[in-house]
Motif scaffolding. Structure first.
Motif, PDB file in Angstrom:
ATOM      1  N   PRO A 218       0.798  -1.226   0.000  1.00 21.99           N
ATOM      2  CA  PRO A 218       0.000   0.000   0.000  1.00 21.99           C
ATOM      3  C   PRO A 218       0.831   1.276   0.000  1.00 21.99           C
ATOM      4  O   PRO A 218       0.391   2.300  -0.509  1.00 21.99           O
ATOM      5  N   SER A 219       2.045   1.225   0.552  1.00 19.26           N
ATOM      6  CA  SER A 219       2.900   2.417   0.567  1.00 19.26           C
ATOM      7  C   SER A 219       3.275   2.863  -0.833  1.00 19.26           C
ATOM      8  O   SER A 219       3.669   4.014  -1.047  1.00 19.26           O
ATOM      9  N   ALA A 220       3.135   1.934  -1.815  1.00 16.23           N
ATOM     10  CA  ALA A 220       3.475   2.271  -3.199  1.00 16.23           C
ATOM     11  C   ALA A 220       2.278   2.751  -3.999  1.00 16.23           C
ATOM     12  O   ALA A 220       2.403   3.023  -5.184  1.00 16.23           O
ATOM     13  N   ARG A 221       1.117   2.879  -3.365  1.00 10.63           N
ATOM     14  CA  ARG A 221      -0.103   3.259  -4.084  1.00 10.63           C
ATOM     15  C   ARG A 221      -0.004   4.703  -4.558  1.00 10.63           C
ATOM     16  O   ARG A 221       0.487   5.569  -3.834  1.00 10.63           O
ATOM     17  N   PRO A 222      -0.476   5.004  -5.758  1.00 12.93           N
ATOM     18  CA  PRO A 222      -0.460   6.384  -6.253  1.00 12.93           C
ATOM     19  C   PRO A 222      -1.480   7.244  -5.530  1.00 12.93           C
ATOM     20  O   PRO A 222      -2.450   6.750  -4.951  1.00 12.93           O
ATOM     21  N   ALA A 223      -1.278   8.553  -5.574  1.00  7.58           N
ATOM     22  CA  ALA A 223      -2.162   9.475  -4.862  1.00  7.58           C
ATOM     23  C   ALA A 223      -3.587   9.433  -5.398  1.00  7.58           C
ATOM     24  O   ALA A 223      -4.544   9.720  -4.674  1.00  7.58           O
ATOM     25  N   ASP A 224      -3.738   9.093  -6.684  1.00  6.91           N
ATOM     26  CA  ASP A 224      -5.074   9.079  -7.293  1.00  6.91           C
ATOM     27  C   ASP A 224      -5.685   7.683  -7.325  1.00  6.91           C
ATOM     28  O   ASP A 224      -6.579   7.394  -8.119  1.00  6.91           O
ATOM     29  N   ALA A 225      -5.224   6.782  -6.453  1.00  5.65           N
ATOM     30  CA  ALA A 225      -5.783   5.432  -6.405  1.00  5.65           C
ATOM     31  C   ALA A 225      -7.264   5.491  -6.034  1.00  5.65           C
ATOM     32  O   ALA A 225      -7.714   6.416  -5.339  1.00  5.65           O
ATOM     33  N   PRO A 226      -8.069   4.522  -6.474  1.00  5.87           N
ATOM     34  CA  PRO A 226      -9.496   4.519  -6.128  1.00  5.87           C
ATOM     35  C   PRO A 226      -9.720   4.460  -4.624  1.00  5.87           C
ATOM     36  O   PRO A 226      -8.924   3.887  -3.879  1.00  5.87           O
ATOM     37  N   ARG A 227     -10.824   5.068  -4.184  1.00 10.38           N
ATOM     38  CA  ARG A 227     -11.232   4.922  -2.790  1.00 10.38           C
ATOM     39  C   ARG A 227     -11.718   3.496  -2.567  1.00 10.38           C
ATOM     40  O   ARG A 227     -12.408   2.933  -3.417  1.00 10.38           O
ATOM     41  N   VAL A 228     -11.364   2.917  -1.428  1.00 12.91           N
ATOM     42  CA  VAL A 228     -11.759   1.541  -1.133  1.00 12.91           C
ATOM     43  C   VAL A 228     -12.190   1.441   0.327  1.00 12.91           C
ATOM     44  O   VAL A 228     -11.842   2.287   1.151  1.00 12.91           O
ATOM     45  N   PRO A 229     -12.949   0.387   0.682  1.00 15.24           N
ATOM     46  CA  PRO A 229     -13.370   0.207   2.070  1.00 15.24           C
ATOM     47  C   PRO A 229     -12.177   0.001   3.006  1.00 15.24           C
ATOM     48  O   PRO A 229     -11.159  -0.580   2.628  1.00 15.24           O
ATOM     49  N   GLY A 230     -12.327   0.481   4.242  1.00 10.14           N
ATOM     50  CA  GLY A 230     -11.353   0.191   5.276  1.00 10.14           C
ATOM     51  C   GLY A 230     -10.049   0.938   5.168  1.00 10.14           C
ATOM     52  O   GLY A 230      -9.082   0.580   5.838  1.00 10.14           O
ATOM     53  N   ALA A 231      -9.999   2.008   4.360  1.00  5.36           N
ATOM     54  CA  ALA A 231      -8.744   2.718   4.165  1.00  5.36           C
ATOM     55  C   ALA A 231      -8.672   4.025   4.951  1.00  5.36           C
ATOM     56  O   ALA A 231      -7.668   4.732   4.875  1.00  5.36           O
ATOM     57  N   LEU A 232      -9.724   4.359   5.694  1.00  6.67           N
ATOM     58  CA  LEU A 232      -9.685   5.577   6.499  1.00  6.67           C
ATOM     59  C   LEU A 232      -8.768   5.388   7.698  1.00  6.67           C
ATOM     60  O   LEU A 232      -8.546   4.261   8.175  1.00  6.67           O
ATOM     61  N   ALA A 233      -8.244   6.485   8.210  1.00  5.86           N
ATOM     62  CA  ALA A 233      -7.308   6.407   9.338  1.00  5.86           C
ATOM     63  C   ALA A 233      -7.950   5.758  10.549  1.00  5.86           C
ATOM     64  O   ALA A 233      -7.306   5.004  11.293  1.00  5.86           O
ATOM     65  N   ALA A 234      -9.243   6.053  10.779  1.00  4.95           N
ATOM     66  CA  ALA A 234      -9.968   5.488  11.916  1.00  4.95           C
ATOM     67  C   ALA A 234     -10.978   4.462  11.425  1.00  4.95           C
ATOM     68  O   ALA A 234     -11.861   4.788  10.635  1.00  4.95           O
ATOM     69  N   HIS A 235     -10.838   3.228  11.905  1.00  6.57           N
ATOM     70  CA  HIS A 235     -11.733   2.162  11.453  1.00  6.57           C
ATOM     71  C   HIS A 235     -11.558   0.971  12.401  1.00  6.57           C
ATOM     72  O   HIS A 235     -10.620   0.925  13.198  1.00  6.57           O
ATOM     73  N   TYR A 236     -12.485   0.002  12.329  1.00  8.38           N
ATOM     74  CA  TYR A 236     -12.386  -1.254  13.083  1.00  8.38           C
ATOM     75  C   TYR A 236     -12.275  -1.011  14.595  1.00  8.38           C
ATOM     76  O   TYR A 236     -11.632  -1.767  15.312  1.00  8.38           O
ATOM     77  N   ALA A 237     -12.910   0.049  15.102  1.00  4.65           N
ATOM     78  CA  ALA A 237     -12.599   0.533  16.445  1.00  4.65           C
ATOM     79  C   ALA A 237     -13.630   0.154  17.500  1.00  4.65           C
ATOM     80  O   ALA A 237     -14.835   0.205  17.241  1.00  4.65           O
ATOM     81  N   PRO A 238     -13.183  -0.162  18.721  1.00  2.00           N
ATOM     82  CA  PRO A 238     -14.105  -0.306  19.851  1.00  2.00           C
ATOM     83  C   PRO A 238     -14.512   1.062  20.379  1.00  2.00           C
ATOM     84  O   PRO A 238     -13.911   2.090  20.027  1.00  2.00           O
ATOM     85  N   ARG A 239     -15.512   1.086  21.228  1.00  2.00           N
ATOM     86  CA  ARG A 239     -15.894   2.335  21.880  1.00  2.00           C
ATOM     87  C   ARG A 239     -14.954   2.661  23.033  1.00  2.00           C
ATOM     88  O   ARG A 239     -14.801   3.827  23.414  1.00  2.00           O
ATOM     89  N   THR A 240     -14.339   1.667  23.616  1.00  2.00           N
ATOM     90  CA  THR A 240     -13.361   1.864  24.681  1.00  2.00           C
ATOM     91  C   THR A 240     -12.054   2.375  24.083  1.00  2.00           C
ATOM     92  O   THR A 240     -11.625   1.912  23.026  1.00  2.00           O
ATOM     93  N   ALA A 241     -11.421   3.316  24.749  1.00  2.00           N
ATOM     94  CA  ALA A 241     -10.127   3.825  24.285  1.00  2.00           C
ATOM     95  C   ALA A 241      -9.128   2.682  24.149  1.00  2.00           C
ATOM     96  O   ALA A 241      -9.023   1.818  25.038  1.00  2.00           O
ATOM     97  N   LEU A 242      -8.416   2.647  23.047  1.00  2.00           N
ATOM     98  CA  LEU A 242      -7.471   1.556  22.757  1.00  2.00           C
ATOM     99  C   LEU A 242      -6.088   2.139  22.530  1.00  2.00           C
ATOM    100  O   LEU A 242      -5.917   3.104  21.768  1.00  2.00           O
ATOM    101  N   ARG A 243      -5.086   1.552  23.162  1.00  2.00           N
ATOM    102  CA  ARG A 243      -3.691   1.993  23.001  1.00  2.00           C
ATOM    103  C   ARG A 243      -2.832   0.811  22.566  1.00  2.00           C
ATOM    104  O   ARG A 243      -2.988  -0.311  23.087  1.00  2.00           O
ATOM    105  N   LEU A 244      -1.927   1.043  21.642  1.00  4.34           N
ATOM    106  CA  LEU A 244      -0.940   0.047  21.251  1.00  4.34           C
ATOM    107  C   LEU A 244       0.295   0.235  22.127  1.00  4.34           C
ATOM    108  O   LEU A 244       0.849   1.339  22.193  1.00  4.34           O
TER     109      LEU A 244
END
Length: 340
Positions: A218-244
């Motif tokens: 994915p780091s090699a994807r062009p800037a004009d690549a199609p929008r796709v599911p699951g690519a937003l910065a925030a996703h797959y998240a619980p309601r509880t605060a999560l820390r790595l």
């Protein structure tokens, strides 16, 4: 059929699901990756009902799922050689291909883009529904069956608990065998690129394409690549605060916080902890496939405990962990109140 799936699909339930789908209703559908919120992809009003039920932004496309014998060219304007090779190698399976969209087809699924995302799920229940939908040549729009941005469901009860009456029927296909979403590959441009890591690795794809895995990342994807599911910065998240967190930091700080903090790690809890504390520590396998299979269910379990925080141990940097690291990074970005 995976041992994690149920026995053969119930023909009566399959017929009823197809009837509902062809009538424009929404159905919870198991796949080998996660459960999908399915609608007839050719019915624009039904697809819009998916967006409404999930609270999904209208510019966020959905994947169209096909029967294993369906013709992708009913949806795609063309199948480049790379796409044909990947279909031959990996369909049915956890691979989504982004292709040029046939004009006048599935514009709502594509969120108005000139591309369409197609997948052939490897699950007996999903395939049984698709075999009957519009004579086997129909398609199902089926994003994950959860509120937008939240944790994807891997069991039928997750769908019922989260979406309730918005879903006319939920087909129970057991636990999803893979547990995270499909890999999305853009085949609409000259060089294939991974737009979302998932159930297939860059190395898997590179072997078929005769390509350098690094050039597919994915780091090699062009800037004009199609929008796709699951690519937003925030996703797959619980309601509880999560820390790595690093393993050493968890081990040093968690014992004093065990009543209020849950831990998800590829190992068991440290020795010597009180038995009650172990309920807040969920250990998963220390290999990528096993961890991926259990990660969403584990996050849901911790999220339901009323904890102050969830600490997730950082995973190894090896490429085989890319997809799970991607999910956890986005979950940490989006976790906590205000996501809906």
């Amino acid at each position: 059929m995976s041992s994690r799936e149920t026995a053969q699909p119930d023909p009566r339930e399959i017929r009823e699901a197809v009837r509902l789908l062809e009538a424009g209703r929404l159905v919870g559908l198991p796949t080998e990756t996660v459960y999908g919120l399915a609608a007839d992809a050719a019915n624009d009003a039904a697809v819009r009902a998916i967006y409404a039920a999930k609270g999904r932004p209208a510019d966020h496309p959905v994947i169209v799922h096909l029967h294993r014998r369906a013709d992708p060219l009913r949806w795609a304007a063309s199948l480049p050689p790379a796409a044909r090779a990947l279909i031959e190698a990996f369909w049915p399976g956890p691979l989504t291909l982004v292709l040029p969209r046939r004009e006048g087809v599935a514009a709502v699924c594509a969120a108005g883009q000139s591309t369409i995302a197609l997948r052939c799920p490897d699950h007996a229940v999903a395939q049984a529904v698709l075999e009957q939908l519009h004579g086997g040549q129909g398609g199902l729009a089926a994003p994950s069956a959860n509120r937008f941005g939240r944790i994807s469901p891997t069991r039928a009860e997750h769908v019922r608990a989260e979406l309730g009456e918005a879903v006319a029927m939920v087909l129970d296909g057991g636990e999803c065998a893979i547990g995270i979403e499909s890999t999305i590959v853009d085949c609409s441009a000259d060089s294939p690129r991974i737009l979302r890591p998932g159930g297939l690795s860059a190395a898997d794809l590179a072997r078929v394409l005769g390509a350098d895995p690094q050039l597919l990342q994915p780091s090699a994807r062009p800037a004009d690549a199609p929008r796709v599911p699951g690519a937003l910065a925030a996703h797959y998240a619980p309601r509880t605060a999560l820390r790595l967190r690093e393993a050493a930091d968890i081990d040093a700080e968690w014992p004093a916080r065990a009543a209020a903090v849950g831990v998800l790690a590829p190992r068991g809890a440290p020795a010597g902890m009180p038995p009650r504390a172990h309920a807040h520590w969920l250990g998963l396998p220390d290999e990528p496939r096993g961890y991926a299979h259990g990660v969403y269910a584990a996050l849901r379990a911790l999220d339901a405990m009323g904890l102050e925080q969830i600490w997730v141990q950082r995973l190894p940097a090896q490429p085989e962990w890319d997809a799970v690291r991607d999910r956890l990074r986005r979950a940490a970005h989006g976790a906590g109140p205000g996501m809906d």
